[in-house]
Design a protein around this motif. Structure first.
Motif, PDB file in Angstrom:
ATOM      1  N   PRO A  59      -4.483  -2.873  12.169  1.00 36.65           N
ATOM      2  CA  PRO A  59      -4.934  -1.677  11.453  1.00 36.65           C
ATOM      3  C   PRO A  59      -4.281  -1.592  10.076  1.00 36.65           C
ATOM      4  CG  PRO A  59      -4.505  -1.144  13.735  1.00 36.65           C
ATOM      5  CD  PRO A  59      -4.039  -2.559  13.548  1.00 36.65           C
ATOM      6  N   VAL A  60      -5.094  -1.344   9.052  1.00 36.54           N
ATOM      7  CA  VAL A  60      -4.608  -1.393   7.679  1.00 36.54           C
ATOM      8  C   VAL A  60      -5.184  -0.229   6.880  1.00 36.54           C
ATOM      9  CG1 VAL A  60      -6.505  -2.899   6.914  1.00 36.54           C
ATOM     10  CG2 VAL A  60      -4.329  -2.914   5.666  1.00 36.54           C
ATOM     11  N   PRO A 107       9.563   0.421  -0.451  1.00 35.35           N
ATOM     12  CA  PRO A 107       8.702   1.380   0.254  1.00 35.35           C
ATOM     13  C   PRO A 107       8.893   1.269   1.762  1.00 35.35           C
ATOM     14  CG  PRO A 107       7.428  -0.473  -0.561  1.00 35.35           C
ATOM     15  CD  PRO A 107       8.798  -0.624  -1.141  1.00 35.35           C
ATOM     16  N   ALA A 108       8.839   2.410   2.451  1.00 30.69           N
ATOM     17  CA  ALA A 108       9.056   2.402   3.899  1.00 30.69           C
ATOM     18  C   ALA A 108       8.593   3.712   4.499  1.00 30.69           C
ATOM     19  CB  ALA A 108      10.538   2.181   4.218  1.00 30.69           C
ATOM     20  N   VAL A 109       8.214   3.654   5.779  1.00 32.23           N
ATOM     21  CA  VAL A 109       8.007   4.861   6.579  1.00 32.23           C
ATOM     22  C   VAL A 109       9.344   5.186   7.218  1.00 32.23           C
ATOM     23  CG1 VAL A 109       6.832   5.872   8.565  1.00 32.23           C
ATOM     24  CG2 VAL A 109       5.572   4.384   7.011  1.00 32.23           C
ATOM     25  N   LEU A 110       9.903   6.344   6.901  1.00 28.97           N
ATOM     26  CA  LEU A 110      11.249   6.703   7.351  1.00 28.97           C
ATOM     27  C   LEU A 110      11.253   7.414   8.692  1.00 28.97           C
ATOM     28  CD1 LEU A 110      12.629   7.992   3.926  1.00 28.97           C
ATOM     29  CD2 LEU A 110      12.828   5.696   4.908  1.00 28.97           C
ATOM     30  N   ASP A 111      10.220   8.215   8.954  1.00 31.00           N
ATOM     31  CA  ASP A 111      10.179   8.973  10.202  1.00 31.00           C
ATOM     32  C   ASP A 111       8.743   9.423  10.448  1.00 31.00           C
ATOM     33  OD1 ASP A 111      11.069  10.184  12.509  1.00 31.00           O
ATOM     34  OD2 ASP A 111      11.675  12.038  11.517  1.00 31.00           O
ATOM     35  N   PRO A 123       5.287   0.280  14.716  1.00 27.88           N
ATOM     36  CA  PRO A 123       6.055   0.209  13.468  1.00 27.88           C
ATOM     37  C   PRO A 123       5.114   0.049  12.287  1.00 27.88           C
ATOM     38  CG  PRO A 123       6.162  -1.886  14.635  1.00 27.88           C
ATOM     39  CD  PRO A 123       5.467  -0.921  15.555  1.00 27.88           C
ATOM     40  N   TRP A 124       5.573   0.450  11.108  1.00 27.69           N
ATOM     41  CA  TRP A 124       4.733   0.395   9.915  1.00 27.69           C
ATOM     42  C   TRP A 124       5.386  -0.449   8.836  1.00 27.69           C
ATOM     43  CZ3 TRP A 124      -0.145   1.992   9.853  1.00 27.69           C
ATOM     44  CH2 TRP A 124      -0.549   2.872  10.875  1.00 27.69           C
ATOM     45  N   CYS A 125       4.553  -1.214   8.155  1.00 30.91           N
ATOM     46  CA  CYS A 125       5.004  -1.997   7.018  1.00 30.91           C
ATOM     47  C   CYS A 125       4.267  -1.494   5.782  1.00 30.91           C
ATOM     48  CB  CYS A 125       4.715  -3.479   7.243  1.00 30.91           C
ATOM     49  SG  CYS A 125       5.377  -4.543   5.950  1.00 30.91           S
ATOM     50  N   ALA A 139      -0.575  -0.141   3.764  1.00 32.40           N
ATOM     51  CA  ALA A 139       0.134   0.106   5.024  1.00 32.40           C
ATOM     52  C   ALA A 139      -0.532  -0.695   6.141  1.00 32.40           C
ATOM     53  CB  ALA A 139       0.100   1.592   5.371  1.00 32.40           C
ATOM     54  N   MET A 140       0.286  -1.405   6.916  1.00 30.47           N
ATOM     55  CA  MET A 140      -0.265  -2.156   8.040  1.00 30.47           C
ATOM     56  C   MET A 140       0.554  -1.855   9.288  1.00 30.47           C
ATOM     57  SD  MET A 140      -1.475  -6.139   8.388  1.00 30.47           S
ATOM     58  CE  MET A 140       0.117  -6.931   8.462  1.00 30.47           C
ATOM     59  N   ALA A 141      -0.131  -1.671  10.395  1.00 30.57           N
ATOM     60  CA  ALA A 141       0.517  -1.323  11.650  1.00 30.57           C
ATOM     61  C   ALA A 141       0.885  -2.571  12.449  1.00 30.57           C
ATOM     62  CB  ALA A 141      -0.409  -0.442  12.482  1.00 30.57           C
ATOM     63  N   GLY A 142       1.895  -2.414  13.294  1.00 31.25           N
ATOM     64  CA  GLY A 142       2.197  -3.441  14.275  1.00 31.25           C
ATOM     65  C   GLY A 142       2.980  -4.615  13.798  1.00 31.25           C
ATOM     66  N   MET A 143       3.609  -4.532  12.619  1.00 28.35           N
ATOM     67  CA  MET A 143       4.369  -5.661  12.107  1.00 28.35           C
ATOM     68  C   MET A 143       5.862  -5.279  11.989  1.00 28.35           C
ATOM     69  SD  MET A 143       2.094  -7.956  11.913  1.00 28.35           S
ATOM     70  CE  MET A 143       3.129  -9.219  11.180  1.00 28.35           C
TER      71      MET A 143
END
Length: 232
Positions: free
Chosen positions: A121-122, A197-201, A211-213, A228-232
């Motif tokens: 998912p992106v 860049p990051a998802v912090l919470d 998890p998010w990248c 943003a891509m999920a699962g990495m």
């Protein structure tokens, strides 16, 4: 996550690797033949395009959807009109049926669009960097409490880039899961442009499941983008 930037939308598409995202730039400068791309749309999409009253909006839809169908068709080895596009969540377009697990997302702003293809998912977002009349008010209205504190702590010179960093990253994450802007405060991203860049919470089950990248870059002078891509 490895982001592969294709210089322009004429590059052929290949099925991305599991950790890879292909990104194609779409210029809205009249260089692409909208009539030729219109022929790649399904009958329903052609009717939808013709309903646009604004010429610019119609051109952007035809060009973006036509190129998306061409790229997906190349990956799936089918004709563009046969690519099964459906919708989920708040209207996110997705492949209705695909054994390849292929995902995509599209974004556009003034004069520029971006198309992302991935095996996870992106979500992708792009904004033209400009003067915003009341950025602090927008941050207070849409961002989380933590993000508001970080934004106010940034030096004045970094606040414009911090605002666009936060907005594009948050939009990209929401688009990856098909959530609307009403959920912008359900998670925190890194606003400080001097940090990665990051998802912090996260505070929503749809976001906590993976998890998010995140990645940010300048797709063209005067523009900023986030992926943003999920699962990495």
């Amino acid at each position: 996550m490895k982001v592969v930037l294709c210089p322009n939308c004429t590059h052929d598409a290949a099925l991305p690797q599991l950790d890879e995202v292909g990104v194609w730039s779409v210029p809205f400068d009249g260089t692409l033949c909208s009539l030729r791309l219109f022929a790649l749309l399904t009958p329903d999409e052609q009717i939808r395009a013709e309903r646009f009253r604004a010429v610019r909006a119609r051109e952007e839809f035809v060009v973006t959807r036509g190129l998306l169908r061409r790229l997906l068709g190349e990956c799936l080895a089918v004709k563009p009109q046969q690519v099964p596009i459906g919708y989920v969540g708040s209207g996110k377009p997705v492949l209705a049926e695909s054994s390849l697990g292929l995902h995509f997302n599209v974004t556009h702003t003034q004069d520029l669009g971006l198309i992302a293809l991935a095996r996870q998912p992106v979500g992708i977002d792009v904004e033209r960097v400009r003067v915003v009349s009341d950025p602090s008010g927008l941050v207070k209205r849409f961002f989380s409490s933590l993000e508001q504190e970080v934004y106010e702590s940034l030096p004045l010179a970094l606040r414009p880039s911090g605002f666009f960093r936060g907005w594009t990253c948050k939009e990209a994450v929401l688009k990856a899961v098909g959530m609307g802007v009403a959920h912008l405060d359900c998670f925190d991203v890194e606003l400080d442009p001097t940090r990665p860049p990051a998802v912090l919470d996260t505070r929503d089950a749809r976001l906590e499941a993976t998890p998010w990248c995140l990645e940010t870059w300048e797709p063209a002078p005067g523009y900023t983008a986030a992926l943003a891509m999920a699962g990495m």
